[in-house]
Design a protein around this motif. Structure first.
Motif, mmCIF file in Angstrom:
data_model
loop_
_atom_site.group_PDB
_atom_site.id
_atom_site.type_symbol
_atom_site.label_atom_id
_atom_site.label_comp_id
_atom_site.label_asym_id
_atom_site.label_seq_id
_atom_site.Cartn_x
_atom_site.Cartn_y
_atom_site.Cartn_z
ATOM 1 N N SER A 191 0.837 -1.195 0.000
ATOM 2 C CA SER A 191 0.000 0.000 0.000
ATOM 3 C C SER A 191 0.873 1.247 0.000
ATOM 4 C CB SER A 191 -0.939 0.007 1.211
ATOM 5 O OG SER A 191 -0.210 0.191 2.412
ATOM 6 N N LYS A 192 0.340 2.316 -0.558
ATOM 7 C CA LYS A 192 1.134 3.529 -0.761
ATOM 8 C C LYS A 192 1.551 4.168 0.554
ATOM 9 C CE LYS A 192 -1.196 4.216 -5.178
ATOM 10 N NZ LYS A 192 -1.922 2.921 -5.076
ATOM 11 N N THR A 193 0.676 4.151 1.548
ATOM 12 C CA THR A 193 1.050 4.736 2.842
ATOM 13 C C THR A 193 2.123 3.895 3.522
ATOM 14 O OG1 THR A 193 -1.263 5.435 3.030
ATOM 15 C CG2 THR A 193 0.138 5.767 4.941
ATOM 16 N N ALA A 194 2.052 2.571 3.337
ATOM 17 C CA ALA A 194 3.064 1.702 3.936
ATOM 18 C C ALA A 194 4.431 1.946 3.322
ATOM 19 C CB ALA A 194 2.663 0.238 3.783
ATOM 20 N N TYR A 195 4.517 1.994 1.985
ATOM 21 C CA TYR A 195 5.865 2.155 1.440
ATOM 22 C C TYR A 195 6.373 3.576 1.571
ATOM 23 C CZ TYR A 195 4.019 3.134 -3.435
ATOM 24 O OH TYR A 195 3.396 3.614 -4.550
ATOM 25 N N GLY A 196 5.489 4.547 1.741
ATOM 26 C CA GLY A 196 5.955 5.879 2.106
ATOM 27 C C GLY A 196 6.564 5.881 3.498
ATOM 28 N N THR A 197 5.925 5.161 4.417
ATOM 29 C CA THR A 197 6.458 5.029 5.776
ATOM 30 C C THR A 197 7.788 4.283 5.760
ATOM 31 O OG1 THR A 197 4.187 4.987 6.624
ATOM 32 C CG2 THR A 197 5.930 4.217 8.106
ATOM 33 N N ALA A 198 7.855 3.206 4.979
ATOM 34 C CA ALA A 198 9.104 2.451 4.869
ATOM 35 C C ALA A 198 10.222 3.318 4.309
ATOM 36 C CB ALA A 198 8.891 1.218 3.989
ATOM 37 N N PHE A 199 9.897 4.154 3.331
ATOM 38 C CA PHE A 199 10.889 5.058 2.738
ATOM 39 C C PHE A 199 11.470 5.980 3.805
ATOM 40 C CE2 PHE A 199 12.063 9.080 0.680
ATOM 41 C CZ PHE A 199 12.885 8.638 -0.348
ATOM 42 N N GLN A 200 10.626 6.501 4.673
ATOM 43 C CA GLN A 200 11.095 7.387 5.738
ATOM 44 C C GLN A 200 11.899 6.613 6.789
ATOM 45 O OE1 GLN A 200 10.557 10.341 3.985
ATOM 46 N NE2 GLN A 200 10.401 11.128 6.077
ATOM 47 N N LEU A 201 11.369 5.483 7.227
ATOM 48 C CA LEU A 201 12.049 4.696 8.257
ATOM 49 C C LEU A 201 13.405 4.190 7.785
ATOM 50 C CD1 LEU A 201 9.032 2.587 9.576
ATOM 51 C CD2 LEU A 201 10.333 4.260 10.917
ATOM 52 N N ALA A 202 13.512 3.859 6.492
ATOM 53 C CA ALA A 202 14.756 3.314 5.951
ATOM 54 C C ALA A 202 15.902 4.306 6.030
ATOM 55 C CB ALA A 202 14.544 2.868 4.507
ATOM 56 N N GLN A 203 15.609 5.567 6.213
ATOM 57 C CA GLN A 203 16.659 6.582 6.313
ATOM 58 C C GLN A 203 17.212 6.699 7.734
ATOM 59 O OE1 GLN A 203 15.571 10.332 4.167
ATOM 60 N NE2 GLN A 203 13.760 9.195 3.503
ATOM 61 N N ARG A 204 16.642 5.962 8.666
ATOM 62 C CA ARG A 204 17.088 6.002 10.059
ATOM 63 C C ARG A 204 18.029 4.826 10.314
ATOM 64 N NH1 ARG A 204 14.382 9.835 12.821
ATOM 65 N NH2 ARG A 204 12.428 10.601 11.912
ATOM 66 N N PRO A 205 19.219 5.087 10.832
ATOM 67 C CA PRO A 205 20.207 4.012 11.031
ATOM 68 C C PRO A 205 19.761 3.017 12.094
ATOM 69 C CG PRO A 205 20.984 6.073 12.021
ATOM 70 C CD PRO A 205 19.754 6.410 11.235
ATOM 71 N N GLY A 206 20.096 1.757 11.843
ATOM 72 C CA GLY A 206 19.894 0.725 12.852
ATOM 73 C C GLY A 206 18.539 0.060 12.844
ATOM 74 N N ILE A 207 17.622 0.559 12.042
ATOM 75 C CA ILE A 207 16.269 0.012 12.032
ATOM 76 C C ILE A 207 16.114 -0.975 10.873
ATOM 77 C CG2 ILE A 207 13.851 0.595 11.524
ATOM 78 C CD1 ILE A 207 14.213 3.105 13.161
ATOM 79 N N GLU A 208 15.489 -2.123 11.157
ATOM 80 C CA GLU A 208 15.149 -3.065 10.103
ATOM 81 C C GLU A 208 13.678 -2.886 9.768
ATOM 82 O OE1 GLU A 208 15.541 -7.771 8.853
ATOM 83 O OE2 GLU A 208 15.368 -7.248 10.982
#
Length: 369
Positions: A191-208
């Motif tokens: 879903s678009k909101t999910a991969y937008g959230t993933a895009f933001q979270l992926a920029q934070r170090p240490g998070i899977e």
């Protein structure tokens, strides 16, 4: 100039698969009102969430249809663009284009208040107790988000990405509830909101960032490149049961929510966003672990507006949007391809497709009645 017919797409509030078209003569404008022709609107699973939570979150209240006989019908709000066709409001001119929250209809009558260079708020009496963020209409000529070349993306992704930005910000603002190096489990990962959230979270170090999706969407989610890994809903056993984790639930699937809560003994927070799996929605009572807590984006907007100021929040959102939208359109493999549809039959067909969760996740639909 008043149009000859107002056409609205209505759904049964208690059975979202039942729809109808309702035609009526448009009413004359009162002093201070404007009539806007709805040029195009996006239809995504986010709008299905508005319908699924329409009573609990007051979404049905934005565009009520009291003249429809039994009161069981509602008009789903959508995000898009509209052009002023008629105006009895100083400061809002015929021909101006606005981005905002419209009905699934051929036109909308609004009552602008707090009119300024950036736009206005709808001051209609029935909307005064509804959250202000949904009552704002932005002049395209002054909107920092707006560019004609990305208009389709704005209709499809802008409100969803703002929610994504706020989810990521909310989790970071709360120090990831004690899981700063944990696993972020995102359901309905296509879903678009999910991969937008993933895009933001992926920029934070240490998070899977782990995307959970149906088997048919695994390859698509992997192609996005923003998930650390992607698993099918039946593959939770591939994640260590004692892993510190947060569940970000876009699906609203009661069975899946219970499976996540039951497996992960170190689940730090359970964040409920929407309901893309409408047929499998259920309550969140009697779950192991933390209480499933509904995320309400306007509350985080209010907090960050106080923390950063309205302009400070706006600048952060625009910067994040520009980064995200550039990636969405990036050749040779853009994340999203848009299709335009016009007319009642097309709107009905696409609504049924989105409600069923079928279709290509790489396709976005822009509609006009």
């Amino acid at each position: 100039m008043t149009s000859s017919t107002l056409t609205r797409f209505l759904v049964r509030k208690d059975n979202l698969g039942t729809t109808r078209l309702h035609d009526a003569p448009p009413r004359a404008l009162a002093a201070g009102e404007v009539r806007l022709a709805v040029d195009s609107f996006a239809l995504t699973s986010n709008n299905i969430t508005y319908a699924a939570f329409g009573d609990a979150m007051q979404y049905w209240g934005f565009y009520p249809v009291p003249e429809v006989e039994d009161g069981g019908w509602g008009c789903i709000p959508v995000w898009g663009f509209a052009t002023v066709r008629e105006s009895r409001c100083d400061g809002v001119a015929v021909g101006e284009k606005f981005y905002g929250y419209y009905p699934m209809a051929s036109e909308a009558v609004l009552a602008p208040v707090r009119v300024d260079a950036g736009g206005f708020s709808d001051g209609a009496g029935h909307r005064r107790d509804l959250h202000a963020v949904y009552n704002q209409y932005m002049r395209c000529c002054a909107d920092p988000f707006y560019s004609a070349s990305t208009e389709d993306l704005q209709a499809l992704l802008r409100p969803l990405f703002i929610t994504s930005f706020l989810i990521d910000d909310f989790l970071a603002d709360n120090d990831f509830f004690g899981a700063p190096a944990g696993a972020m489990l995102l359901s309905s990962a296509s879903s678009k909101t999910a991969y937008g959230t993933a895009f933001q979270l992926a920029q934070r170090p240490g998070i899977e960032v782990i995307g959970l999706t149906s088997p048919g969407n695994i390859a698509f989610c992997e192609s996005l490149g923003c998930y650390s890994r992607v698993l099918g809903y039946e593959q939770l056993d591939q994640i260590a049961a004692d892993r510190a984790s947060i569940y970000v639930d876009f699906a609203g699937n009661a069975k899946l929510r219970h499976a996540v809560h039951s497996r992960f003994a170190n689940l730090k927070y359970s964040c409920s966003i929407g309901g893309t799996h409408v047929s499998e929605l259920g309550n969140a009572k009697d779950l192991p672990g933390p209480r499933a807590t509904l995320f309400f984006a306007p509350a985080q907007i209010k907090k960050r507006s106080a923390d950063w100021g309205r302009d400070g929040l706006g600048q952060r959102l625009v910067q994040a949007w520009q980064t995200f939208s550039a990636r969405v359109e990036q050749p040779p493999a853009p994340w999203l391809l848009t299709q335009h549809h016009a007319g009642a039959e097309a709107v009905t067909a696409i609504y049924r497709q989105v409600l069923a969760g079928s279709g290509d996740p790489r396709t976005g639909h822009l509609l006009r009645l």
